[in-house]
Design a protein around this motif. Structure first.
Motif, mmCIF file in Angstrom:
data_model
loop_
_atom_site.group_PDB
_atom_site.id
_atom_site.type_symbol
_atom_site.label_atom_id
_atom_site.label_comp_id
_atom_site.label_asym_id
_atom_site.label_seq_id
_atom_site.Cartn_x
_atom_site.Cartn_y
_atom_site.Cartn_z
ATOM 1 N N ALA A 178 -12.023 -7.654 -6.070
ATOM 2 C CA ALA A 178 -10.998 -7.592 -7.088
ATOM 3 C C ALA A 178 -9.499 -8.354 -6.673
ATOM 4 C CB ALA A 178 -10.626 -5.976 -7.315
ATOM 5 N N LEU A 179 -9.210 -8.339 -5.523
ATOM 6 C CA LEU A 179 -7.791 -8.947 -5.073
ATOM 7 C C LEU A 179 -8.259 -10.655 -5.361
ATOM 8 C CD1 LEU A 179 -7.521 -7.355 -1.741
ATOM 9 C CD2 LEU A 179 -5.967 -7.144 -3.744
ATOM 10 N N GLN A 180 -9.460 -10.984 -5.005
ATOM 11 C CA GLN A 180 -9.705 -12.473 -5.312
ATOM 12 C C GLN A 180 -9.509 -12.682 -6.787
ATOM 13 O OE1 GLN A 180 -13.600 -12.839 -3.567
ATOM 14 N NE2 GLN A 180 -12.554 -12.895 -1.437
ATOM 15 N N GLN A 181 -10.176 -11.853 -7.515
ATOM 16 C CA GLN A 181 -10.216 -12.421 -9.176
ATOM 17 C C GLN A 181 -8.862 -11.776 -9.931
ATOM 18 O OE1 GLN A 181 -13.163 -13.885 -10.229
ATOM 19 N NE2 GLN A 181 -13.574 -13.879 -8.082
ATOM 20 N N ILE A 182 -8.251 -10.621 -9.457
ATOM 21 C CA ILE A 182 -7.261 -10.476 -10.324
ATOM 22 C C ILE A 182 -5.880 -10.542 -9.409
ATOM 23 C CG2 ILE A 182 -6.046 -7.989 -10.931
ATOM 24 C CD1 ILE A 182 -8.961 -6.845 -11.544
ATOM 25 N N GLY A 183 -5.859 -10.543 -8.083
ATOM 26 C CA GLY A 183 -4.609 -10.815 -7.351
ATOM 27 C C GLY A 183 -4.256 -9.297 -6.770
ATOM 28 N N PRO A 184 -3.164 -9.589 -5.839
ATOM 29 C CA PRO A 184 -2.791 -8.162 -5.117
ATOM 30 C C PRO A 184 -2.056 -7.474 -6.008
ATOM 31 C CG PRO A 184 -1.404 -10.356 -4.607
ATOM 32 C CD PRO A 184 -2.652 -10.583 -5.430
ATOM 33 N N ARG A 185 -2.164 -6.068 -5.924
ATOM 34 C CA ARG A 185 -1.321 -5.088 -6.841
ATOM 35 C C ARG A 185 -0.729 -4.114 -5.876
ATOM 36 N NH1 ARG A 185 -1.990 -8.848 -9.673
ATOM 37 N NH2 ARG A 185 -2.529 -8.900 -12.048
ATOM 38 N N PRO A 186 0.118 -3.284 -6.112
ATOM 39 C CA PRO A 186 0.234 -1.817 -5.500
ATOM 40 C C PRO A 186 -1.008 -1.091 -5.298
ATOM 41 C CG PRO A 186 1.853 -2.165 -7.092
ATOM 42 C CD PRO A 186 0.929 -3.316 -7.321
ATOM 43 N N THR A 187 -1.466 -0.791 -4.021
ATOM 44 C CA THR A 187 -2.565 -0.051 -3.927
ATOM 45 C C THR A 187 -2.387 1.072 -3.308
ATOM 46 O OG1 THR A 187 -3.394 -2.210 -3.507
ATOM 47 C CG2 THR A 187 -4.729 -0.284 -2.721
ATOM 48 N N LEU A 188 -3.111 2.356 -3.731
ATOM 49 C CA LEU A 188 -2.784 3.660 -3.201
ATOM 50 C C LEU A 188 -4.290 4.384 -2.533
ATOM 51 C CD1 LEU A 188 -0.929 6.241 -3.718
ATOM 52 C CD2 LEU A 188 -2.868 6.906 -5.281
ATOM 53 N N ILE A 189 -4.044 4.785 -1.480
ATOM 54 C CA ILE A 189 -5.057 5.654 -0.608
ATOM 55 C C ILE A 189 -4.991 7.193 -1.239
ATOM 56 C CG2 ILE A 189 -5.718 6.406 1.539
ATOM 57 C CD1 ILE A 189 -6.356 3.402 1.263
ATOM 58 N N ALA A 212 0.826 -1.245 0.120
ATOM 59 C CA ALA A 212 -0.065 0.035 -0.015
ATOM 60 C C ALA A 212 0.790 1.202 0.245
ATOM 61 C CB ALA A 212 -0.910 -0.099 1.229
ATOM 62 N N GLY A 213 0.347 2.307 -0.684
ATOM 63 C CA GLY A 213 0.965 3.529 -0.775
ATOM 64 C C GLY A 213 0.092 4.582 -0.467
ATOM 65 N N ILE A 214 0.346 5.895 -0.491
ATOM 66 C CA ILE A 214 -0.368 6.994 -0.316
ATOM 67 C C ILE A 214 -0.049 8.309 -1.389
ATOM 68 C CG2 ILE A 214 -0.483 6.567 2.301
ATOM 69 C CD1 ILE A 214 1.018 9.469 2.324
ATOM 70 N N GLY A 215 -1.230 8.860 -1.458
ATOM 71 C CA GLY A 215 -1.032 10.162 -2.536
ATOM 72 C C GLY A 215 -0.387 11.322 -1.576
#
Lengths: 277, 260
Positions: A238-249, A13-16
């Protein structure tokens, strides 16, 4: 897990990173997976770019554009593209993204992220412009799905299908904004599961999460609230269907203290880790 | 005209100037009407431009107050549509608008302060330039000095005002000790805006230095700018001006025009 090429953001996870937090982040160097900024705020020289380069010394940086207008019918603003190229050269970002929207027609500029009809004509037009941007930058662009308040009766495909076609034609990646999709399900009756099914999972390079607000029954993508439960639920799907990815708040107005943003990022991180298990 | 261009041009027109929606837009949504949706876009358009102006003109907003500033920007936005996808380019004409905006006429210095804030904004985002190569400059034979063309930093601007804009600007910066005793009749002044180590500096300079620097910025050679300045300001001190402009990073390069 497959990931789009050129996208080297860590899968956390990252932030704006926004102006009210520049000083605190640079002085205290909190534990952040990565940061994302709006590209246009760093065009030119002086304090903005120097601040970003300092952040770049400590965190992977994602450049997120709000002004390229990939679907604008007017010719691509080559000055804008040159400025983005110059920024990429100095920052060497881990990811570069733009929105699937338009902002200029017949010389009129609307500084917003506007929807357009998903037609074959628009597909050829947008694909050509993505080719132009990727050629200039010499790297892959992530293209973000849009939150919309209206739709066009003569669209020939869904946004998800349109994005899948863009990936096939240009090799671009997808920035999947989960909140935007949720807003569209509520505003326009878009089928969220059909969207997730339509986009190629391997092309998704990043997720966005944010909070919306409501105006006269319309959900507006204001980024001024915590992520709501329904959006976390859709993110989990989405995580279940596509998989984990970098995620932004993302939080762009009524910006709270940094620790609130970091708390939201921690929550996203827990979802990512649960998905790895 | 292509369908896409036609649709989006009509859409842009309806957002910017309140014209009708494109016919192809769906009328009704799950919990609101197409008119509501269009109103959201119109509000976003005006709101984003208002926020851009508020970011660029913080002193004007303090001088007239938030409510009046909103009235002023609403009228400005209606008359001056956005022309760039980069919001930092919006609002260049605010000074000329303020000068003709009837409700603002009771504050005679407002337009000049707006002009000053615009150049400060431009200075903040200006491209970086290198430092003047003093060693190379010292190699130029003295007989070629008059033909030197100096390049000024992209952040550098020279303004002239009938009012003490520099004092007004400084009194409204964050953390400033407000000085409400600024004498509006203190006479005209020349102002230099430039970025020094990434910070935008605003300071008064002599009229002679201002005239000389304006000449240099307009592309005059060192000889031309100096002769023109001395004609009007016999006390102009070229060496002092050169030293000040060099050490403050205003002059960043030079080229040598061969005498023909």
């Amino acid at each position: 897990m497959s990931m789009p090429a050129d996208n080297t953001l860590p899968c956390v996870a990252g932030i704006g990173l926004r102006a009210p937090h520049y000083r605190e982040v640079l002085e205290t160097l909190p534990r952040l997976g990565w940061v994302e900024v709006h590209s246009e705020n760093f065009f030119g020289g002086g304090a903005p770019i120097r601040t970003l380069l300092k952040a770049r010394d400590h965190y992977p940086v994602s450049l997120h554009g709000v002004g390229m207008g990939l679907a604008s019918p007017d010719p691509l603003d080559t000055g804008h593209l040159d400025a983005l190229k110059q920024l990429c050269d100095s920052v060497q970002p881990a990811s570069v993204s733009e929105h699937l929207c338009w902002n200029t027609a017949a010389g009129m500029v609307v500084n917003d992220l506007l929807p357009f009809p998903y037609t074959r004509e628009a597909l050829l037009h947008v694909a050509g412009r993505i080719d132009q941007v990727q050629a200039k930058l010499g790297r892959q662009l992530l293209v973000e799905n849009l939150s919309s308040y209206l739709s066009f009766a003569h669209s020939e495909m869904t946004e998800g299908e349109f994005l899948a076609e863009l990936v096939a034609r240009t090799g671009c990646g997808i920035l999947f904004d989960v909140e935007n999709l949720y807003v569209n399900t509520r505003n326009l009756g878009v089928d969220a599961r059909a969207f997730v099914d339509a986009i190629p999972a391997a092309a998704v390079g990043e997720y966005h999460l944010a909070g919306f607000s409501e105006r006269d029954g319309c959900l507006v993508d204001t980024h001024n609230n915590p992520v709501f439960a329904e959006v976390w639920e859709l993110y989990e799907y989405a995580l279940q269907q596509i998989g984990p990815r970098p995620t932004l708040i993302e939080w762009d107005s009524d910006i709270p203290p940094l620790n609130v943003l970091m708390g939201e990022a921690d929550k996203a991180q827990q979802f990512i880790e649960a998905c790895h298990e | 005209m292509s369908d896409l261009n036609e649709n989006l041009s009509v859409f842009a027109h309806s957002i910017v100037s309140g014209a009708e929606m494109p016919q192809e837009v769906n009328d009704g949504y799950q919990s609101y009407s197409a008119d509501t949706a269009l109103e959201v876009y119109r509000n976003n358009y005006r709101g984003n431009l208002h926020d851009a102006l508020s970011g660029t003109y913080p002193v004007i907003e303090q001088l007239v107050g938030e409510a009046f500033f909103r009235l002023l920007t609403r009228e400005f936005i209606a008359q001056y549509p956005s022309r760039s996808a980069n919001l930092h380019r919006y609002g260049a004409e605010l000074a000329e608008f303020v000068a003709t905006f009837a409700p603002a006429q009771s504050v005679p210095y407002l337009a000049d302060v707006a002009a000053l804030e615009w150049v400060c904004h431009c200075a903040y985002f200006a491209e970086d330039a290198g430092a003047l190569d003093v060693a190379a400059l010292s190699q130029v034979p003295p007989e070629h000095y008059p033909d030197l063309i100096f390049i000024s930093d992209p952040s550098c601007h020279v303004l002239r005002s009938q009012y003490p804009c520099t004092a007004i600007w400084h009194a409204h910066q964050p953390g400033a000790v407000s000085d409400f005793n600024i004498d509006l009749e203190s006479g005209p002044a020349s102002v230099l805006v430039s970025r020094v180590e990434d910070v935008v500096r605003v300071r008064e300079i002599s009229d002679a230095d201002a005239e000389w620097l304006s000449g240099i910025k307009a592309g005059a050679s060192l000889g031309q700018a100096t002769v023109a300045t001395l004609a009007r300001h016999p006390d102009f001190d070229l060496q002092a001006a050169l030293l000040a402009m060099t050490t403050q990073g205003v002059l960043t390069g030079f080229s040598h025009r061969e005498a023909s």
